[in-house]
Design a protein around this motif. Structure first.
Motif, PDB file in Angstrom:
ATOM      1  N   ILE A  45     -23.872  44.181 -27.065  1.00 34.67           N
ATOM      2  CA  ILE A  45     -24.467  44.837 -25.903  1.00 34.67           C
ATOM      3  C   ILE A  45     -24.705  43.793 -24.822  1.00 34.67           C
ATOM      4  CG2 ILE A  45     -26.393  46.224 -25.066  1.00 34.67           C
ATOM      5  CD1 ILE A  45     -26.644  47.335 -27.919  1.00 34.67           C
ATOM      6  N   GLY A  46     -24.016  43.989 -23.705  1.00 33.43           N
ATOM      7  CA  GLY A  46     -24.184  43.100 -22.555  1.00 33.43           C
ATOM      8  C   GLY A  46     -25.182  43.682 -21.573  1.00 33.43           C
ATOM      9  N   GLU A  47     -25.097  43.190 -20.348  1.00 31.35           N
ATOM     10  CA  GLU A  47     -26.110  43.553 -19.348  1.00 31.35           C
ATOM     11  C   GLU A  47     -25.651  44.750 -18.501  1.00 31.35           C
ATOM     12  OE1 GLU A  47     -27.866  40.077 -17.448  1.00 31.35           O
ATOM     13  OE2 GLU A  47     -27.642  41.095 -15.525  1.00 31.35           O
ATOM     14  N   ALA A  48     -24.583  44.564 -17.768  1.00 32.18           N
ATOM     15  CA  ALA A  48     -24.118  45.601 -16.840  1.00 32.18           C
ATOM     16  C   ALA A  48     -22.703  45.246 -16.403  1.00 32.18           C
ATOM     17  CB  ALA A  48     -25.034  45.647 -15.613  1.00 32.18           C
ATOM     18  N   PRO A  49     -21.948  46.251 -15.970  1.00 35.71           N
ATOM     19  CA  PRO A  49     -20.596  45.950 -15.465  1.00 35.71           C
ATOM     20  C   PRO A  49     -20.655  45.023 -14.256  1.00 35.71           C
ATOM     21  CG  PRO A  49     -20.933  48.330 -15.753  1.00 35.71           C
ATOM     22  CD  PRO A  49     -22.263  47.685 -15.919  1.00 35.71           C
ATOM     23  N   GLY A  50     -19.631  44.181 -14.142  1.00 32.09           N
ATOM     24  CA  GLY A  50     -19.439  43.384 -12.935  1.00 32.09           C
ATOM     25  C   GLY A  50     -18.345  44.023 -12.083  1.00 32.09           C
ATOM     26  N   ALA A  51     -17.808  43.258 -11.149  1.00 35.28           N
ATOM     27  CA  ALA A  51     -16.832  43.819 -10.208  1.00 35.28           C
ATOM     28  C   ALA A  51     -15.570  44.320 -10.920  1.00 35.28           C
ATOM     29  CB  ALA A  51     -16.466  42.768  -9.159  1.00 35.28           C
ATOM     30  N   ASN A  52     -15.035  43.517 -11.845  1.00 32.78           N
ATOM     31  CA  ASN A  52     -13.806  43.936 -12.551  1.00 32.78           C
ATOM     32  C   ASN A  52     -14.049  45.170 -13.408  1.00 32.78           C
ATOM     33  OD1 ASN A  52     -11.740  41.785 -11.974  1.00 32.78           O
ATOM     34  ND2 ASN A  52     -13.446  40.527 -12.645  1.00 32.78           N
ATOM     35  N   GLU A  53     -15.200  45.165 -14.084  1.00 38.30           N
ATOM     36  CA  GLU A  53     -15.529  46.278 -14.980  1.00 38.30           C
ATOM     37  C   GLU A  53     -15.696  47.568 -14.173  1.00 38.30           C
ATOM     38  OE1 GLU A  53     -17.044  43.267 -15.047  1.00 38.30           O
ATOM     39  OE2 GLU A  53     -16.165  42.516 -16.932  1.00 38.30           O
ATOM     40  N   ASP A  54     -16.334  47.439 -13.013  1.00 37.96           N
ATOM     41  CA  ASP A  54     -16.542  48.589 -12.126  1.00 37.96           C
ATOM     42  C   ASP A  54     -15.189  49.152 -11.673  1.00 37.96           C
ATOM     43  OD1 ASP A  54     -18.224  50.260 -10.307  1.00 37.96           O
ATOM     44  OD2 ASP A  54     -17.233  49.078  -8.757  1.00 37.96           O
ATOM     45  N   ILE A  58     -13.855  49.354 -17.787  1.00 36.66           N
ATOM     46  CA  ILE A  58     -13.790  48.742 -19.128  1.00 36.66           C
ATOM     47  C   ILE A  58     -14.802  47.591 -19.170  1.00 36.66           C
ATOM     48  CG2 ILE A  58     -12.296  47.439 -20.718  1.00 36.66           C
ATOM     49  CD1 ILE A  58      -9.908  48.824 -19.308  1.00 36.66           C
ATOM     50  N   PRO A  59     -15.618  47.482 -20.219  1.00 44.36           N
ATOM     51  CA  PRO A  59     -16.589  46.387 -20.252  1.00 44.36           C
ATOM     52  C   PRO A  59     -15.919  45.034 -20.532  1.00 44.36           C
ATOM     53  CG  PRO A  59     -16.704  47.606 -22.305  1.00 44.36           C
ATOM     54  CD  PRO A  59     -15.723  48.342 -21.413  1.00 44.36           C
ATOM     55  N   PHE A  60     -16.495  44.006 -20.017  1.00 45.11           N
ATOM     56  CA  PHE A  60     -16.055  42.633 -20.300  1.00 45.11           C
ATOM     57  C   PHE A  60     -14.532  42.471 -20.135  1.00 45.11           C
ATOM     58  CE2 PHE A  60     -20.259  42.596 -22.201  1.00 45.11           C
ATOM     59  CZ  PHE A  60     -20.733  41.349 -21.811  1.00 45.11           C
ATOM     60  N   CYS A  61     -14.024  42.870 -18.972  1.00 42.06           N
ATOM     61  CA  CYS A  61     -12.588  42.700 -18.712  1.00 42.06           C
ATOM     62  C   CYS A  61     -12.339  41.618 -17.657  1.00 42.06           C
ATOM     63  CB  CYS A  61     -11.951  44.023 -18.292  1.00 42.06           C
ATOM     64  SG  CYS A  61     -12.628  44.700 -16.771  1.00 42.06           S
ATOM     65  N   ALA A  63     -13.974  37.494 -16.189  1.00 41.03           N
ATOM     66  CA  ALA A  63     -14.121  36.116 -16.686  1.00 41.03           C
ATOM     67  C   ALA A  63     -15.009  36.052 -17.941  1.00 41.03           C
ATOM     68  CB  ALA A  63     -14.695  35.233 -15.578  1.00 41.03           C
ATOM     69  N   ALA A  64     -16.124  36.783 -17.929  1.00 40.59           N
ATOM     70  CA  ALA A  64     -17.011  36.773 -19.111  1.00 40.59           C
ATOM     71  C   ALA A  64     -16.299  37.394 -20.314  1.00 40.59           C
ATOM     72  CB  ALA A  64     -18.302  37.526 -18.805  1.00 40.59           C
ATOM     73  N   GLY A  65     -15.435  38.355 -20.046  1.00 47.29           N
ATOM     74  CA  GLY A  65     -14.685  39.004 -21.114  1.00 47.29           C
ATOM     75  C   GLY A  65     -13.692  38.066 -21.783  1.00 47.29           C
ATOM     76  N   GLY A  85     -20.577  47.434 -25.416  1.00 41.70           N
ATOM     77  CA  GLY A  85     -21.179  48.254 -24.359  1.00 41.70           C
ATOM     78  C   GLY A  85     -22.170  47.443 -23.552  1.00 41.70           C
ATOM     79  N   ASN A  86     -22.926  48.128 -22.753  1.00 46.31           N
ATOM     80  CA  ASN A  86     -23.875  47.459 -21.861  1.00 46.31           C
ATOM     81  C   ASN A  86     -25.194  48.222 -21.770  1.00 46.31           C
ATOM     82  OD1 ASN A  86     -22.594  45.098 -20.581  1.00 46.31           O
ATOM     83  ND2 ASN A  86     -21.094  46.577 -19.816  1.00 46.31           N
ATOM     84  N   ILE A  87     -26.225  47.524 -21.327  1.00 47.28           N
ATOM     85  CA  ILE A  87     -27.515  48.158 -21.046  1.00 47.28           C
ATOM     86  C   ILE A  87     -27.352  49.165 -19.902  1.00 47.28           C
ATOM     87  CG2 ILE A  87     -29.834  47.704 -20.102  1.00 47.28           C
ATOM     88  CD1 ILE A  87     -29.657  46.801 -22.951  1.00 47.28           C
ATOM     89  N   PHE A 169     -26.613  33.944 -26.205  1.00 53.10           N
ATOM     90  CA  PHE A 169     -26.415  33.734 -24.768  1.00 53.10           C
ATOM     91  C   PHE A 169     -25.404  34.752 -24.255  1.00 53.10           C
ATOM     92  CE2 PHE A 169     -27.899  29.362 -25.671  1.00 53.10           C
ATOM     93  CZ  PHE A 169     -28.793  29.204 -24.629  1.00 53.10           C
ATOM     94  N   HIS A 170     -25.529  35.092 -22.973  1.00 50.72           N
ATOM     95  CA  HIS A 170     -24.508  35.942 -22.357  1.00 50.72           C
ATOM     96  C   HIS A 170     -23.246  35.090 -22.138  1.00 50.72           C
ATOM     97  CE1 HIS A 170     -22.365  38.510 -19.629  1.00 50.72           C
ATOM     98  NE2 HIS A 170     -23.246  39.470 -19.839  1.00 50.72           N
ATOM     99  N   PRO A 171     -22.061  35.579 -22.516  1.00 54.25           N
ATOM    100  CA  PRO A 171     -20.833  34.766 -22.351  1.00 54.25           C
ATOM    101  C   PRO A 171     -20.600  34.290 -20.916  1.00 54.25           C
ATOM    102  CG  PRO A 171     -20.365  36.739 -23.639  1.00 54.25           C
ATOM    103  CD  PRO A 171     -21.792  36.868 -23.177  1.00 54.25           C
TER     104      PRO A 171
HETATM  105  N1  URA Z   1     -21.216  41.242 -18.007  1.00 59.15           N
HETATM  106  C1  URA Z   1     -21.808  42.196 -18.753  1.00 59.15           C
HETATM  107  O1  URA Z   1     -22.959  42.072 -19.121  1.00 59.15           O
HETATM  108  N2  URA Z   1     -21.106  43.257 -19.071  1.00 59.15           N
HETATM  109  C2  URA Z   1     -19.859  43.434 -18.724  1.00 59.15           C
HETATM  110  O2  URA Z   1     -19.274  44.461 -19.069  1.00 59.15           O
HETATM  111  C3  URA Z   1     -19.242  42.411 -17.957  1.00 59.15           C
HETATM  112  C4  URA Z   1     -19.936  41.328 -17.603  1.00 59.15           C
END
Ligand code: URA
Length: 198
Positions: A45-54, A58-61, A63-65, A85-87, A169-171
């Motif tokens: 479980i991550g935090e929230a979508p970023g620009a790519n995910e939005d 797709i989550p973590f697609c 740089a962090a992905g 998934g994400n919060i 840690f968050h990736p």
């Molecule tokens: N960071 C997050 O926490 N979630 C994502 O899906 C992408 C980056």
């Protein structure tokens, strides 16, 4: 081909896509349901979508992905083996931190995903995920900054049995502090060796 979801998750996915419970609905391109196995032993479980995910839904697609994919390999896991998934399901503008009202509005979706998947292990990526998940599972008294508690395994009770909660840690941290990569890799090596089967 698009994945066929079981009806309950199909309905949840539609509710998430149509959600207007907070202001993030106005600025999102796509809500991000999550990906992976709905029968997974491990949830990330991550935090929230970023620009790519939005953009891609797709989550973590981004740089962090990329970092997450490398770390999954350390734990001998593939994306298809786990659920990611994400919060928050929608991107906060400019990737700002999630706000309390957004978390309150959005986390019933995550709660429904957890109740459906019944994971044996939840890996919480970063402070927001650790704070929400630990509080949800009666571990509020153990919450500290991720620097202190990353890699710890908290065993507690879910409605369906025992669950292990592992803050990490968050990736994304690796993208601006490369020294954190080995700490994350150590935690994923620990994850490799803990029982994850249902
Ligand atoms: N960071 C997050 O926490 N979630 C994502 O899906 C992408 C980056």
């Amino acid at each position: 081909m698009a994945e066929v979801l079981p009806q309950e998750m199909q309905e949840l996915s539609q509710s998430i896509s149509a959600c207007r419970k907070c202001g993030l609905a106005a600025t999102r391109a796509n809500a991000v349901f999550g990906v992976g196995s709905l029968d997974a032993g491990v949830m990330f479980i991550g935090e929230a979508p970023g620009a790519n995910e939005d953009k891609q839904g797709i989550p973590f697609c981004g740089a962090a992905g990329k970092v997450l994919d490398e770390l999954l390999a350390v734990a001998a896991l593939k994306r298809d083996d786990v659920f990611i998934g994400n919060i928050l399901k929608c991107r906060p503008p400019g990737n700002r931190n999630p706000q309390d009202g957004e978390i309150a509005a959005c986390t019933p979706y995550l709660d429904a995903q957890i109740a459906f998947i019944k994971p044996v292990v939840i890996c919480c990526l970063g402070n927001f995920a650790a704070g929400y998940v630990m509080n949800k599972f009666g571990l509020a008294g153990k919450i500290q900054g991720i620097t202190k508690i990353h890699g710890s395994i908290f065993i507690t009770d879910a409605a369906y049995g025992k669950i292990k909660i592992m803050p990490m840690f968050h990736p994304a941290v690796v993208t601006y502090d490369a020294t954190k990569k080995s700490l994350l890799a150590n935690d994923f090596a620990v994850l490799k060796n803990i029982p994850k089967e249902k």
